[in-house]
Design a protein around this motif. Sequence first.
Motif, PDB file in Angstrom:
ATOM      1  N   LEU A 168       0.812  -1.223   0.000  1.00  0.00           N
ATOM      2  CA  LEU A 168       0.000   0.000   0.000  1.00  0.00           C
ATOM      3  C   LEU A 168       0.842   1.268   0.000  1.00  0.00           C
ATOM      4  O   LEU A 168       0.510   2.250  -0.665  1.00  0.00           O
ATOM      5  CB  LEU A 168      -0.921   0.006   1.226  1.00  0.00           C
ATOM      6  CG  LEU A 168      -1.923  -1.142   1.320  1.00  0.00           C
ATOM      7  CD1 LEU A 168      -2.654  -1.092   2.649  1.00  0.00           C
ATOM      8  CD2 LEU A 168      -2.898  -1.099   0.165  1.00  0.00           C
ATOM      9  N   TYR A 169       1.941   1.283   0.769  1.00  0.00           N
ATOM     10  CA  TYR A 169       2.715   2.505   0.976  1.00  0.00           C
ATOM     11  C   TYR A 169       4.150   2.432   0.453  1.00  0.00           C
ATOM     12  O   TYR A 169       4.863   3.425   0.495  1.00  0.00           O
ATOM     13  CB  TYR A 169       2.740   2.860   2.467  1.00  0.00           C
ATOM     14  CG  TYR A 169       1.366   3.035   3.046  1.00  0.00           C
ATOM     15  CD1 TYR A 169       0.593   4.146   2.736  1.00  0.00           C
ATOM     16  CD2 TYR A 169       0.813   2.065   3.881  1.00  0.00           C
ATOM     17  CE1 TYR A 169      -0.672   4.303   3.251  1.00  0.00           C
ATOM     18  CE2 TYR A 169      -0.468   2.226   4.402  1.00  0.00           C
ATOM     19  CZ  TYR A 169      -1.199   3.338   4.080  1.00  0.00           C
ATOM     20  OH  TYR A 169      -2.458   3.485   4.584  1.00  0.00           O
ATOM     21  N   GLY A 170       4.575   1.272  -0.015  1.00  0.00           N
ATOM     22  CA  GLY A 170       5.920   1.129  -0.551  1.00  0.00           C
ATOM     23  C   GLY A 170       6.013   1.719  -1.948  1.00  0.00           C
ATOM     24  O   GLY A 170       5.022   1.845  -2.668  1.00  0.00           O
ATOM     25  N   VAL A 171       7.220   2.085  -2.343  1.00  0.00           N
ATOM     26  CA  VAL A 171       7.468   2.682  -3.655  1.00  0.00           C
ATOM     27  C   VAL A 171       8.108   1.624  -4.546  1.00  0.00           C
ATOM     28  O   VAL A 171       9.047   0.933  -4.122  1.00  0.00           O
ATOM     29  CB  VAL A 171       8.397   3.908  -3.515  1.00  0.00           C
ATOM     30  CG1 VAL A 171       8.709   4.512  -4.872  1.00  0.00           C
ATOM     31  CG2 VAL A 171       7.760   4.948  -2.602  1.00  0.00           C
ATOM     32  N   ALA A 172       7.622   1.505  -5.780  1.00  0.00           N
ATOM     33  CA  ALA A 172       8.205   0.554  -6.725  1.00  0.00           C
ATOM     34  C   ALA A 172       9.658   0.932  -6.996  1.00  0.00           C
ATOM     35  O   ALA A 172      10.006   2.107  -7.081  1.00  0.00           O
ATOM     36  CB  ALA A 172       7.404   0.555  -8.023  1.00  0.00           C
ATOM     37  N   GLY A 173      10.500  -0.081  -7.110  1.00  0.00           N
ATOM     38  CA  GLY A 173      11.902   0.159  -7.391  1.00  0.00           C
ATOM     39  C   GLY A 173      12.732   0.524  -6.182  1.00  0.00           C
ATOM     40  O   GLY A 173      13.867   0.966  -6.316  1.00  0.00           O
ATOM     41  N   VAL A 174      12.177   0.345  -4.983  1.00  0.00           N
ATOM     42  CA  VAL A 174      12.879   0.704  -3.752  1.00  0.00           C
ATOM     43  C   VAL A 174      13.039  -0.546  -2.893  1.00  0.00           C
ATOM     44  O   VAL A 174      12.140  -1.381  -2.814  1.00  0.00           O
ATOM     45  CB  VAL A 174      12.117   1.805  -2.976  1.00  0.00           C
ATOM     46  CG1 VAL A 174      12.751   2.077  -1.629  1.00  0.00           C
ATOM     47  CG2 VAL A 174      12.037   3.064  -3.797  1.00  0.00           C
ATOM     48  N   ASP A 175      14.202  -0.674  -2.279  1.00  0.00           N
ATOM     49  CA  ASP A 175      14.457  -1.756  -1.329  1.00  0.00           C
ATOM     50  C   ASP A 175      14.300  -1.219   0.084  1.00  0.00           C
ATOM     51  O   ASP A 175      14.767  -0.115   0.391  1.00  0.00           O
ATOM     52  CB  ASP A 175      15.875  -2.308  -1.504  1.00  0.00           C
ATOM     53  CG  ASP A 175      16.065  -3.015  -2.826  1.00  0.00           C
ATOM     54  OD1 ASP A 175      15.060  -3.405  -3.447  1.00  0.00           O
ATOM     55  OD2 ASP A 175      17.226  -3.195  -3.229  1.00  0.00           O
ATOM     56  N   TYR A 176      13.660  -1.995   0.942  1.00  0.00           N
ATOM     57  CA  TYR A 176      13.433  -1.610   2.340  1.00  0.00           C
ATOM     58  C   TYR A 176      14.056  -2.660   3.255  1.00  0.00           C
ATOM     59  O   TYR A 176      13.984  -3.859   2.973  1.00  0.00           O
ATOM     60  CB  TYR A 176      11.936  -1.539   2.662  1.00  0.00           C
ATOM     61  CG  TYR A 176      11.189  -0.474   1.916  1.00  0.00           C
ATOM     62  CD1 TYR A 176      11.139   0.829   2.399  1.00  0.00           C
ATOM     63  CD2 TYR A 176      10.523  -0.756   0.734  1.00  0.00           C
ATOM     64  CE1 TYR A 176      10.445   1.823   1.720  1.00  0.00           C
ATOM     65  CE2 TYR A 176       9.828   0.216   0.048  1.00  0.00           C
ATOM     66  CZ  TYR A 176       9.792   1.502   0.542  1.00  0.00           C
ATOM     67  OH  TYR A 176       9.107   2.476  -0.137  1.00  0.00           O
ATOM     68  N   VAL A 177      14.624  -2.211   4.359  1.00  0.00           N
ATOM     69  CA  VAL A 177      15.089  -3.107   5.420  1.00  0.00           C
ATOM     70  C   VAL A 177      14.457  -2.617   6.713  1.00  0.00           C
ATOM     71  O   VAL A 177      14.540  -1.430   7.053  1.00  0.00           O
ATOM     72  CB  VAL A 177      16.630  -3.124   5.542  1.00  0.00           C
ATOM     73  CG1 VAL A 177      17.061  -3.929   6.756  1.00  0.00           C
ATOM     74  CG2 VAL A 177      17.249  -3.697   4.286  1.00  0.00           C
ATOM     75  N   PHE A 178      13.816  -3.531   7.428  1.00  0.00           N
ATOM     76  CA  PHE A 178      13.189  -3.206   8.704  1.00  0.00           C
ATOM     77  C   PHE A 178      14.005  -3.855   9.808  1.00  0.00           C
ATOM     78  O   PHE A 178      14.258  -5.057   9.783  1.00  0.00           O
ATOM     79  CB  PHE A 178      11.745  -3.694   8.741  1.00  0.00           C
ATOM     80  CG  PHE A 178      10.883  -3.014   7.722  1.00  0.00           C
ATOM     81  CD1 PHE A 178      10.423  -1.732   7.936  1.00  0.00           C
ATOM     82  CD2 PHE A 178      10.554  -3.647   6.538  1.00  0.00           C
ATOM     83  CE1 PHE A 178       9.643  -1.093   6.990  1.00  0.00           C
ATOM     84  CE2 PHE A 178       9.777  -3.020   5.591  1.00  0.00           C
ATOM     85  CZ  PHE A 178       9.316  -1.736   5.814  1.00  0.00           C
TER      86      PHE A 178
END
Length: 167
Positions: A124-134
């Motif tokens: 819902l809130y993530g951006v395409a082409g972006v990697d996230y680490v939590f």
Amino acid sequence: MCVNAATAFARAWPPLAARRCFRAVAPRVASGSRPDATLADHATTGPLAPLVKLTRRAQFQYVQKGERRGRPTLAAQARRRAETDGPHGPPRVGFTATKKIGNAVARNRAKRRLREAARRLVPLYGVAGVDYVFLARETTGTAPWQAVLDDMKDALLSLAAAVQPHP
């Protein structure tokens, strides 16, 4: 007298005893099972698409050099993917919990909670082409569930603004 339904299929049992045992266990199993999920259930649990995960150490290190946002129950890092890694693909996510969090049980619980929150919120809130680490914090495993969801949503929205390409 049988112990459980699995022993009903043992070869040494005569068929009559097996049927008697299986009949006694079957109603208890059926009454405890959950009915099939309906479309209304999907609305409350979020999108069902599986997350694309970061798997290699180099991917985590690449994201570490990007933007970072800290919240009380988690820390989030994000970085736009390089052109060679498919810059327009779905967002990818990774999860970490250091030994500072606690023993293996506490770390796994914290990561499970982060995975479930990401499953609901990144589409819902993530951006395409972006990697996230939590990154799990000490309070991730014990904080109220709504607090974890709110913190992840806030971090995703803040990171989305930071990783947008500038014209």
